[in-house]
Design an enzyme around this catalytic site. Structure first.
Site, PDB file in Angstrom:
ATOM      1  N   GLU A  27      14.351  -2.085 -15.868  1.00 56.79           N
ATOM      2  CA  GLU A  27      13.793  -1.961 -17.225  1.00 56.79           C
ATOM      3  C   GLU A  27      12.282  -1.743 -17.206  1.00 56.79           C
ATOM      4  O   GLU A  27      11.606  -2.035 -16.212  1.00 56.79           O
ATOM      5  CB  GLU A  27      14.141  -3.184 -18.061  1.00 56.79           C
ATOM      6  CG  GLU A  27      13.570  -4.468 -17.503  1.00 56.79           C
ATOM      7  CD  GLU A  27      13.185  -5.473 -18.565  1.00 56.79           C
ATOM      8  OE1 GLU A  27      12.476  -5.100 -19.508  1.00 56.79           O
ATOM      9  OE2 GLU A  27      13.575  -6.645 -18.419  1.00 56.79           O
ATOM     10  N   LYS A 162      14.369 -17.700 -19.475  1.00 53.55           N
ATOM     11  CA  LYS A 162      13.117 -18.449 -19.409  1.00 53.55           C
ATOM     12  C   LYS A 162      13.276 -19.807 -20.049  1.00 53.55           C
ATOM     13  O   LYS A 162      13.957 -19.960 -21.064  1.00 53.55           O
ATOM     14  CB  LYS A 162      12.011 -17.664 -20.125  1.00 53.55           C
ATOM     15  CG  LYS A 162      11.471 -16.559 -19.267  1.00 53.55           C
ATOM     16  CD  LYS A 162      10.548 -15.653 -20.057  1.00 53.55           C
ATOM     17  CE  LYS A 162      10.766 -14.221 -19.677  1.00 53.55           C
ATOM     18  NZ  LYS A 162      11.839 -13.524 -20.330  1.00 53.55           N
TER      19      LYS A 162
HETATM   20  N1  PSU Z   1      11.912 -10.772 -18.173  1.00 51.88           N
HETATM   21  C1  PSU Z   1      10.675 -10.702 -17.624  1.00 51.88           C
HETATM   22  N2  PSU Z   1       9.684 -10.180 -18.329  1.00 51.88           N
HETATM   23  C2  PSU Z   1       9.904  -9.650 -19.575  1.00 51.88           C
HETATM   24  C3  PSU Z   1      11.213  -9.696 -20.135  1.00 51.88           C
HETATM   25  C4  PSU Z   1      12.182 -10.275 -19.400  1.00 51.88           C
HETATM   26  O1  PSU Z   1      10.484 -11.127 -16.491  1.00 51.88           O
HETATM   27  O2  PSU Z   1       8.975  -9.116 -20.146  1.00 51.88           O
HETATM   28  C5  PSU Z   1      11.517  -9.010 -21.454  1.00 51.88           C
HETATM   29  C6  PSU Z   1      12.866  -8.293 -21.276  1.00 51.88           C
HETATM   30  O3  PSU Z   1      12.658  -6.925 -21.551  1.00 51.88           O
HETATM   31  C7  PSU Z   1      13.781  -8.932 -22.284  1.00 51.88           C
HETATM   32  C8  PSU Z   1      12.799  -9.255 -23.359  1.00 51.88           C
HETATM   33  O4  PSU Z   1      14.806  -8.077 -22.699  1.00 51.88           O
HETATM   34  O5  PSU Z   1      11.692  -9.790 -22.610  1.00 51.88           O
HETATM   35  C9  PSU Z   1      13.365 -10.195 -24.375  1.00 51.88           C
HETATM   36  O6  PSU Z   1      12.582 -10.115 -25.520  1.00 51.88           O
HETATM   37  P1  PSU Z   1      13.098 -10.723 -26.907  1.00 51.88           P
HETATM   38  O7  PSU Z   1      13.178 -12.202 -26.679  1.00 51.88           O
HETATM   39  O8  PSU Z   1      12.026 -10.333 -27.900  1.00 51.88           O
HETATM   40  O9  PSU Z   1      14.426 -10.096 -27.203  1.00 51.88           O
END
Ligand code: PSU
Ligand code: MN
Length: 313
Positions: A27, A162
């Site tokens: 990604e 996380k």
């Molecule tokens: N994992 C990481 N760094 C990130 C993300 C995930 O190590 O920046 C990103 C991913 O793209 C994931 C997003 O899909 O954070 C989730 O964001 P939200 O909680 O706004 O859906």
């Protein structure tokens, strides 16, 4: 395989998919919005390199000038990692507007899964999956990553979710959506910067071939189109110190409240707080875990194509 004016796999990726050779999607949000400028470009190169070393083709995904690109050139990776290029964060629901309006952006887990699947790529590596945010009962902040995984048959290799999220609630939603959760070489569900969230993982697997066997059984025998989550803990030598982690998490959550941060800014703001407050320890952990996930994803993609055999034209 869908190939349209607005979704384009690189020649290398399209050929590998056609021939049934292993491909790993990567990604771009974690590059553009999760890691600091400069550092992100090195990580992008390292991820692609480890996937190749393990015998698979890397396919980093982003939307550039109204075209969803699956497999980026070096120049395109430079652009994704350049903060001045101003790539926005694109979840699945943002793809229509950005493609229709000819704009550019970096894809999250949700949108990367959707685009990977649309061109026949079934294995994907990331850092951490999005999930249910703390306080979701009133904010309704549940990442689209979960809904897309519920309906897209892609294997996602990540380091759990996380610890800034509500991890028990995230595991409940994954169960509701019938997404199998396999912890890789551990009994515990991992928590991104930390190897152990304190919660047991539903299943444990110890080899890439066991993942492949599970994925193929899930795809062929189980009704529905859900993906499979492989939770691979951060390597021990780069795991964050738990006390430092807990302090940064408390501060980060206070910061969100005091600045009234909402929606898609929550994850990048928290990641930035960890990076600036940990003296680099969270960056080392983040890079280490995402590289390890790319390695395991490549092994899984190789194992799946060995079990599936070559694709007959
Ligand atoms: N994992 C990481 N760094 C990130 C993300 C995930 O190590 O920046 C990103 C991913 O793209 C994931 C997003 O899909 O954070 C989730 O964001 P939200 O909680 O706004 O859906
Ligand atoms: Mn959200």
């Amino acid at each position: 395989m869908v190939s349209s004016m607005r979704t384009r796999a690189s020649e290398e990726v399209a050929t590998a998919v056609r021939e049934g050779r292993p491909v790993v999607a990567l990604e771009s949000t974690l590059l553009a919005h999760g890691l600091p400028p400069g550092h992100n470009r090195k990580v992008a190169a390292r991820l692609e390199a480890v996937v190749r070393e393990r015998g698979a083709v890397p396919a980093t995904i982003a939307v550039l000038d109204g075209v969803a690109r699956i497999g980026l050139s070096d120049d395109e990776l430079d652009r994704v990692c350049d903060p001045d290029a101003g790539l926005v964060k694109l979840s699945q629901r943002d793809l229509g507007p950005v493609l229709g309006l000819g704009l550019s952006g970096a894809t999250t887990v949700a949108s990367t899964c959707a685009l990977a699947h649309s061109v026949g790529v079934g294995v994907f590596a990331t850092g951490g999956l999005g999930g249910v945010h703390r306080g979701a009962a009133t904010s309704w902040d549940v990442s689209a990553d979960l809904g897309v995984l519920a309906g897209t048959p892609v294997v996602v290799v990540c380091s759990g979710v996380k610890s800034v999220l509500d991890i028990p609630a995230t595991l409940e939603v994954l169960e509701t959506y019938s997404v199998p959760v396999l912890a890789y070489r551990t009994d515990a569900f991992p928590a991104f910067y930390l190897r152990d969230s304190g919660l047991p993982a539903p299943w444990r697997v110890d080899t890439a071939d066991q993942v492949a066997a599970t994925v193929l059984a899930h795809r062929t025998e189980v009704p529905g189109d859900s993906g499979v989550l492989v939770a691979n803990p951060v390597p021990s030598d780069v795991e964050m110190d738990r006390d430092l982690h807990d302090r940064l998490l408390r501060e980060g959550l206070d910061l969100l409240r005091s600045r009234d941060v909402r929606g898609k800014d929550v994850t990048p703001v928290l990641l930035e707080h960890f990076h600036s407050g940990s003296g680099g320890a969270s960056l080392v952990a983040n890079e280490g875990l995402v590289v390890h996930n790319a390695e395991v994803a490549a092994d899984v993609a190789v194992a799946i194509s060995e079990r599936s055999g070559p694709v007959r034209a």
